[in-house]
Enzyme design. Structure first.
Site, mmCIF file in Angstrom:
data_model
loop_
_atom_site.group_PDB
_atom_site.id
_atom_site.type_symbol
_atom_site.label_atom_id
_atom_site.label_comp_id
_atom_site.label_asym_id
_atom_site.label_seq_id
_atom_site.Cartn_x
_atom_site.Cartn_y
_atom_site.Cartn_z
ATOM 1 N N GLY A 65 -0.748 -1.892 0.212
ATOM 2 C CA GLY A 65 -0.661 -3.225 0.806
ATOM 3 C C GLY A 65 0.726 -3.825 0.762
ATOM 4 C CB SER A 102 1.895 0.976 3.195
ATOM 5 O OG SER A 102 1.747 -0.191 2.405
ATOM 6 C CE LYS A 115 -7.283 -1.999 0.021
ATOM 7 N NZ LYS A 115 -5.943 -2.084 -0.531
ATOM 8 C CG HIS A 153 -8.968 0.917 -4.698
ATOM 9 N ND1 HIS A 153 -8.108 -0.131 -4.941
ATOM 10 C CD2 HIS A 153 -8.583 1.463 -3.522
ATOM 11 C CE1 HIS A 153 -7.234 -0.205 -3.945
ATOM 12 N NE2 HIS A 153 -7.499 0.753 -3.076
ATOM 13 C CG ASN A 196 -10.704 0.384 0.547
ATOM 14 O OD1 ASN A 196 -11.657 -0.400 0.601
ATOM 15 N ND2 ASN A 196 -9.848 0.415 -0.463
ATOM 16 C CD GLU A 244 -5.652 4.429 -2.214
ATOM 17 O OE1 GLU A 244 -5.708 4.362 -0.987
ATOM 18 O OE2 GLU A 244 -6.195 3.592 -2.968
ATOM 19 C CD GLU A 256 -6.833 -3.352 -3.821
ATOM 20 O OE1 GLU A 256 -7.968 -3.423 -3.330
ATOM 21 O OE2 GLU A 256 -5.807 -3.119 -3.146
#
Ligand code: PGA
Length: 257
Positions: A173, A212, A10, A95, A8, A167, A97
């Site tokens: 991240g 991560s 991003k 996701h 991904n 996730e 985000e």
């Protein structure tokens, strides 16, 4: 069960660096074992280029998001129909985000998954708890709600075409990874939820770990019984790291009974 390594990207790269990253993966793709599926999800402007460069390889191209409607007055949005028309085969849905910065609800994510399934695209459905939800012991309930809220309406045949990515938000991240045990117990929980739809659904749906994940921790994570590969953010932007993750996934698959 399939093993999948998905990148991904991003909102990273530009035309030149995206091309270089795709080229580096394509160059090595002949050595990818058949036991691992490799997917990359570049930003929208580079999807067409990715499809062209990956043609004739086993690398599949995914988008990071889509709109649930087929077309219409939704300025700035991209439909699943458009994605399919340029050869994109999969799309991330929900996701964290998107949930956090664009207020996507489980119901809306379910609409996106429905749009993708209707067109024969593979949804990569993301779920995962926030730090405070884990700290207060609600992580299993949160993931159950996300799964039911977004995927509850689908038939078994539809569910079997979905890829799930667990996730934990606190691991995305941040450099903090779920331990092997934390990943396995949540993946087993998700597998049990899938099992309520029947053994065939539980046996068909790959559950990827994301957050991560990198070459130094992937071996332990990918070795877990219910971890079927990874959804990789940061480490997917460095060709050698992503390729190393593909190799680790191949090895872990090969060593399973
Ligand atoms: P990360 O992102 O690997 O950079 O933590 C994973 C993701 O958000 O898909």
């Amino acid at each position: 069960m399939r093993t999948i390594v998905a990148g991904n990207w991003k909102m990273n790269t530009d035309r030149v660096s995206a091309a270089a990253l795709i080229d580096a993966l394509v160059k090595e793709s002949a050595s990818f074992g058949a036991e691992v599926e490799v997917i990359i999800a570049p930003p929208f402007p580079f999807l067409g280029m990715a499809v062209e460069k990956c043609a004739g390889t086993t690398i599949r191209v995914a988008a990071q998001n889509c709109h649930e409607a087929e077309k219409g007055a939704y300025t700035g949005e991209v439909s699943a129909t458009m994605l399919r028309s340029i050869g994109v085969q999969a799309c991330i849905a929900g996701h964290s985000e998107r949930r956090q910065y664009f207020s996507e609800s489980d119901a809306r994510i379910g609409e996106k998954v429905a749009a993708l399934l209707a067109l024969g695209l593979t949804p990569i459905f993301c779920c995962g708890e926030k730090k405070e939800e884990r700290e207060s012991g609600r992580h299993f309930d949160v993931v159950t709600e996300q799964m039911k809220g977004a995927l509850g309406r689908f038939s078994n045949a539809e569910l079997e075409r979905v890829i799930i990515a667990y996730e934990p938000v606190w691991a995305i991240g941040t450099g903090l990874t779920a331990s092997n045990e934390q990943a396995q117990e949540m993946h087993a929980h998700i597998r049990a939820l899938l099992h309520t739809h029947g053994a065939s659904v539980a046996d068909h749906v790959p559950i990827l770990y994301g957050g991560s994940c990198n070459p130094s921790n992937a071996e332990g994570l990918f070795a877990q019984t219910d971890v079927n590969g990874g959804l990789i953010g940061g480490a997917s932007l460095v060709a050698e790291h992503f390729l190393e993750l593909v190799r680790i996934a191949s090895d872990s698959k090969a060593s399973r009974p």
